[in-house]
Design a protein around this motif. Structure first.
Motif, short mmCIF file in Angstrom:
data_model
loop_
_atom_site.label_atom_id
_atom_site.label_comp_id
_atom_site.label_asym_id
_atom_site.label_seq_id
_atom_site.Cartn_x
_atom_site.Cartn_y
_atom_site.Cartn_z
N GLN A 1 -26.46 -33.79 -13.42
CA GLN A 1 -26.03 -34.92 -12.59
C GLN A 1 -24.53 -34.86 -12.32
O GLN A 1 -24.07 -35.08 -11.20
CB GLN A 1 -26.39 -36.24 -13.26
CG GLN A 1 -27.86 -36.57 -13.13
CD GLN A 1 -28.17 -37.93 -13.71
OE1 GLN A 1 -27.67 -38.28 -14.79
NE2 GLN A 1 -28.98 -38.70 -13.02
N THR B 1 -22.72 -32.21 -12.32
CA THR B 1 -22.51 -31.11 -11.39
C THR B 1 -22.71 -31.57 -9.95
O THR B 1 -21.92 -31.27 -9.06
CB THR B 1 -23.50 -29.96 -11.71
OG1 THR B 1 -23.44 -29.70 -13.11
CG2 THR B 1 -23.14 -28.71 -10.95
N MET B 2 -23.79 -32.35 -9.74
CA MET B 2 -24.06 -32.85 -8.39
C MET B 2 -22.95 -33.78 -7.92
O MET B 2 -22.59 -33.78 -6.74
CB MET B 2 -25.41 -33.57 -8.35
CG MET B 2 -26.62 -32.66 -8.45
SD MET B 2 -26.63 -31.34 -7.25
CE MET B 2 -26.89 -32.24 -5.73
N ILE C 1 -20.31 -31.67 -6.59
CA ILE C 1 -20.66 -31.07 -5.30
C ILE C 1 -20.46 -32.09 -4.18
O ILE C 1 -19.84 -31.81 -3.15
CB ILE C 1 -22.11 -30.57 -5.32
CG1 ILE C 1 -22.22 -29.37 -6.27
CG2 ILE C 1 -22.57 -30.18 -3.93
CD1 ILE C 1 -23.62 -28.86 -6.46
N TYR C 2 -20.97 -33.30 -4.41
CA TYR C 2 -20.78 -34.34 -3.40
C TYR C 2 -19.30 -34.61 -3.19
O TYR C 2 -18.84 -34.84 -2.07
CB TYR C 2 -21.49 -35.63 -3.80
CG TYR C 2 -22.98 -35.58 -3.64
CD1 TYR C 2 -23.55 -35.18 -2.43
CD2 TYR C 2 -23.84 -35.94 -4.67
CE1 TYR C 2 -24.92 -35.13 -2.27
CE2 TYR C 2 -25.21 -35.89 -4.52
CZ TYR C 2 -25.75 -35.49 -3.32
OH TYR C 2 -27.10 -35.44 -3.16
N THR D 1 -18.99 -25.09 -10.73
CA THR D 1 -18.77 -26.16 -9.77
C THR D 1 -17.42 -26.83 -10.01
O THR D 1 -16.69 -27.14 -9.06
CB THR D 1 -19.89 -27.19 -9.88
OG1 THR D 1 -21.13 -26.51 -9.91
CG2 THR D 1 -19.87 -28.15 -8.73
N TYR E 1 -24.13 -25.99 -3.89
CA TYR E 1 -25.42 -26.68 -4.00
C TYR E 1 -26.56 -25.67 -4.14
O TYR E 1 -27.44 -25.81 -4.99
CB TYR E 1 -25.60 -27.57 -2.77
CG TYR E 1 -26.97 -28.20 -2.59
CD1 TYR E 1 -27.24 -29.46 -3.11
CD2 TYR E 1 -27.98 -27.55 -1.88
CE1 TYR E 1 -28.49 -30.04 -2.93
CE2 TYR E 1 -29.22 -28.12 -1.70
CZ TYR E 1 -29.46 -29.36 -2.24
OH TYR E 1 -30.69 -29.94 -2.06
N ILE F 1 -28.99 -25.68 -7.31
CA ILE F 1 -30.39 -26.12 -7.15
C ILE F 1 -31.33 -24.91 -7.14
O ILE F 1 -32.46 -24.98 -7.58
CB ILE F 1 -30.56 -26.93 -5.85
CG1 ILE F 1 -29.59 -28.09 -5.83
CG2 ILE F 1 -31.99 -27.41 -5.68
CD1 ILE F 1 -30.00 -29.30 -6.58
N MET G 1 -24.45 -40.23 -6.18
CA MET G 1 -25.35 -39.64 -7.17
C MET G 1 -26.11 -40.71 -7.95
O MET G 1 -27.31 -40.58 -8.17
CB MET G 1 -24.51 -38.79 -8.13
CG MET G 1 -25.33 -38.03 -9.14
SD MET G 1 -26.38 -36.82 -8.34
CE MET G 1 -27.86 -37.00 -9.29
#
Lengths: 344, 293
Positions: free
Chosen positions: A60, A62-63, A66-67, A191, A253, A257, A296
């Protein structure tokens, strides 16, 4: 015998007008040293977190990063240059698919996909930036929205290359043996490295004459032009830079993913990105991170109430933020710090 | 030839729907300078109200009239409550607020009526009119007729009533309009109410063809944008003409250009928007704005 330079300096000092009274000592939370300390603390926490959290939470985080990179790009365009994009999901998708196609069809080592994906998004942004510079706010919003809508059927059409609606499934980058990290931790640090580089690049860009030119365009186009800012060059470049950050985020991403499909990049992604940025804070450096956290975690939390709750919350928050806090969460935090009364 | 005419008629039918939503967009743009990204979602919400009323047992036409009245009031309310505070704000703010409204209305409809698709009754009889080898379904004829009537009513309102005169005055110059005693705020609200009503008509027209669900208007909206851009954002006439042209262009491109096919048709509005903005930014029927820097 006295040193001549010293006497000169002493004479100069007596000749000079009395120095202004020293400014009151700044409180600790206002000092630059504290800010660096906070940054160091944040960096330490960011490096320490993946060793303490379960893999899902590492994912999470990491995401969020990215966002944040994608929002950094969107912020450059919307927050700093004052242009509107409702289609940044498309540039994100271009980065993601570029990386995926290079990995799938050319079996390129994954670190090489990053510059290619960023470059592809940059060029595409440049290509759309040229018509964009002739378009004023509203029309730019229209065109970018149309691009975001058009991208999904386009991706589905070129099935040989993109895998059609089934998408492409890829192997995630494996952690090198020397690092001793688990896969999720390795992806997190990759990331993090990209995000930090993107932040430094963006901060440097904004502090250079490019940043000043963008701010001038945002605040008053006519005045900026009179001051010698080439509107067309800067608007086009702002679009291209911004697309490049989104493409970079898309590439990472894909690494994280390990799967891309057209339905991950619908117009909803573009709108969610814009919503996240507005709530996080337009035109501030910390806005994208706050926006990333928001994008997120808020939908997940709200989904427990109702499937439609994330949309209701996003919609209401965007409108509310535009009314009461146009600078978003980041601006609110800054305002709170300034509200703390100065010691006399 | 008959096949071509058939496609043409189909295109006109689709175009009439785009035209009605484009008309709603243009109405709001004329008065407030806002391109309302939530227009399609408002239309969708109105359609759900109509569906709810017919599901409760009201006859279709009564449900329609009630829906139009509710939409009118709803449009005025939105102008007063949501748009008023940001009146005169930079375009960026306006776009973001209407996008927020878009997300909110879409999700609210999903919350109230779930995301499952619903059957919407078709107000027009099934079957088709056969003439010269082509068949025109009654629902296409009905859609064209309804859009024609709406267009006519708006024309009468703007040209031949005192309210319409006041609205044109506000659209031309709000300050002068206020000086001659027109209630500018209420006129703007009236504009939003009218636009919501016209949007509701387009939603009710489109629902039997597409099935009713919260994302129903997403696809229509982009065509309506293309239509309004093509016709000129400040020309109701142009919006209707643009809608018909966009509908025909899209249908013909889908049928005759092999590469485009039915899945890439959605690229047509993108090309139209880009082309118009690059070649003739004011659209076919719009006035070019001369700007003093």
């Amino acid at each position: 015998m006295s040193n001549p330079t010293e006497t000169n300096a002493a004479q100069a000092r007596t000749a000079a007008p009395p120095p202004p009274p020293a400014p009151p000592p700044a409180e600790w939370w206002r000092s630059a040293r504290w800010r660096w300390g906070a940054a160091a603390l944040l960096a330490a926490a960011a490096c320490y977190a993946p060793f303490q959290l379960v893999p899902f939470h590492v994912f999470q985080l990491t995401m969020v990063l990215i966002y944040a990179v994608a929002l950094l790009g969107l912020n450059l365009l919307v927050g700093h240059a004052g242009q509107i994009s409702l289609g940044h999901g498309a540039f994100f998708a271009v980065g993601a698919y570029t990386a995926a196609i290079l990995l799938e069809h050319w079996a390129l080592p994954y670190p090489l996909t990053l510059p290619v994906a960023a470059g592809a998004a940059f060029l595409l942004g440049l290509a759309f930036g040229v018509p964009a510079m002739r378009l004023r706010g509203l029309y730019l919003a229209l065109v970018t929205l149309a691009i975001a809508i058009f991208l999904v059927p386009l991706l589905k059409r070129f099935e040989d290359l993109t895998g059609g609606s089934m998408g492409l499934t890829l192997a995630k980058p494996a952690p090198p043996a020397w690092s001793g990290l688990a896969e999720d931790q390795w992806l997190y640090f990759l990331t993090l490295a990209v995000a930090v580089a993107a932040f430094l690049l963006c901060a440097g860009l904004l502090r250079s004459r490019v940043g000043r030119a963008l701010h001038a365009i945002r605040d008053n186009e006519g005045a900026a032009e009179v001051m010698g800012v080439r509107l067309s060059v800067h608007k086009t470049l702002a679009f291209a830079w911004s697309a490049m950050f989104a493409g970079t985020a898309g590439c990472v991403y894909t690494w994280v993913i390990g799967f891309v499909s057209p339905d991950s990049f619908t117009v909803n992604l573009s709108i969610t990105l814009l919503a996240g940025l507005v709530v996080g804070g337009l035109g501030s450096l910390s806005g994208p991170v706050l926006g990333g956290l928001f994008v997120m975690f808020v939908p997940g939390l709200a989904q427990d109430i109702n499937d439609a709750a994330p949309g209701v919350i996003f919609g209401l928050l965007i409108i509310a933020v535009m009314y009461v806090a146009p600078t978003g969460l980041a601006g609110l935090a800054g305002r709170l710090i300034r509200k703390i009364p100065r010691k006399e | 030839m008959a096949g071509f005419l058939q496609q043409l008629v189909q295109g006109l039918g689709a175009g009439a729907i785009y035209a009605s939503l484009a008309l709603a967009l243009v109405l709001i743009y004329q008065f407030t300078g806002i391109v309302n990204f939530a227009q399609g979602e408002l239309a969708m919400f109105s359609t759900y109200i109509a569906w709810q009323l017919t599901a409760a047992g009201l006859p279709f036409w009564l449900a329609l009239v009630t829906t139009l009245a509710v939409s009118f009031a709803g449009g005025m309310l939105i102008e007063r409550v949501i748009i008023r505070p940001v009146e005169g704000a930079p375009e960026l703010t306006l776009v973001i607020v209407t996008v927020g409204l878009f997300i909110f209305v879409n999700a609210a409809a999903g919350w109230i009526w779930t995301f499952l698709i619903k059957d919407f009754p078709n107000p027009f009889p099934a079957g088709a009119l056969e003439a010269g080898g082509i068949s025109v379904s009654f629902s296409t004829l009905g859609v064209l007729a309804v859009v024609g009537v709406v267009m006519g009513l708006l024309y009468v309102l703007f040209r031949h009533t005192k309210i319409g005169l006041g609205m044109r005055a506000v659209a031309t110059n709000p300050e002068s309009a206020r000086l001659v005693g027109i209630r500018v705020g209420w006129t703007l609200a009236l504009g939003w109410g009218l636009a919501s009503t016209v949007g509701a008509v387009s939603g009710v027209l489109v629902a039997p063809l597409l099935f009713l669900e919260p994302n129903m208007m997403g696809g229509v909206l982009i065509y309506a944008f293309a239509a309004a851009t093509l016709g000129g954002f400040d020309s109701p006439m142009g919006a209707v003409a643009g809608g018909l042209i966009v509908g025909v262009a899209e249908t013909l491109a889908g049928a005759y250009v092999g590469f485009i096919g039915s899945d890439l048709k959605v690229g047509v509005p993108l090309v139209i928007i880009l082309g118009v903005l690059l070649l003739r930014p004011q659209g076919l029927f719009g006035r070019a704005v001369v700007e003093r820097a």
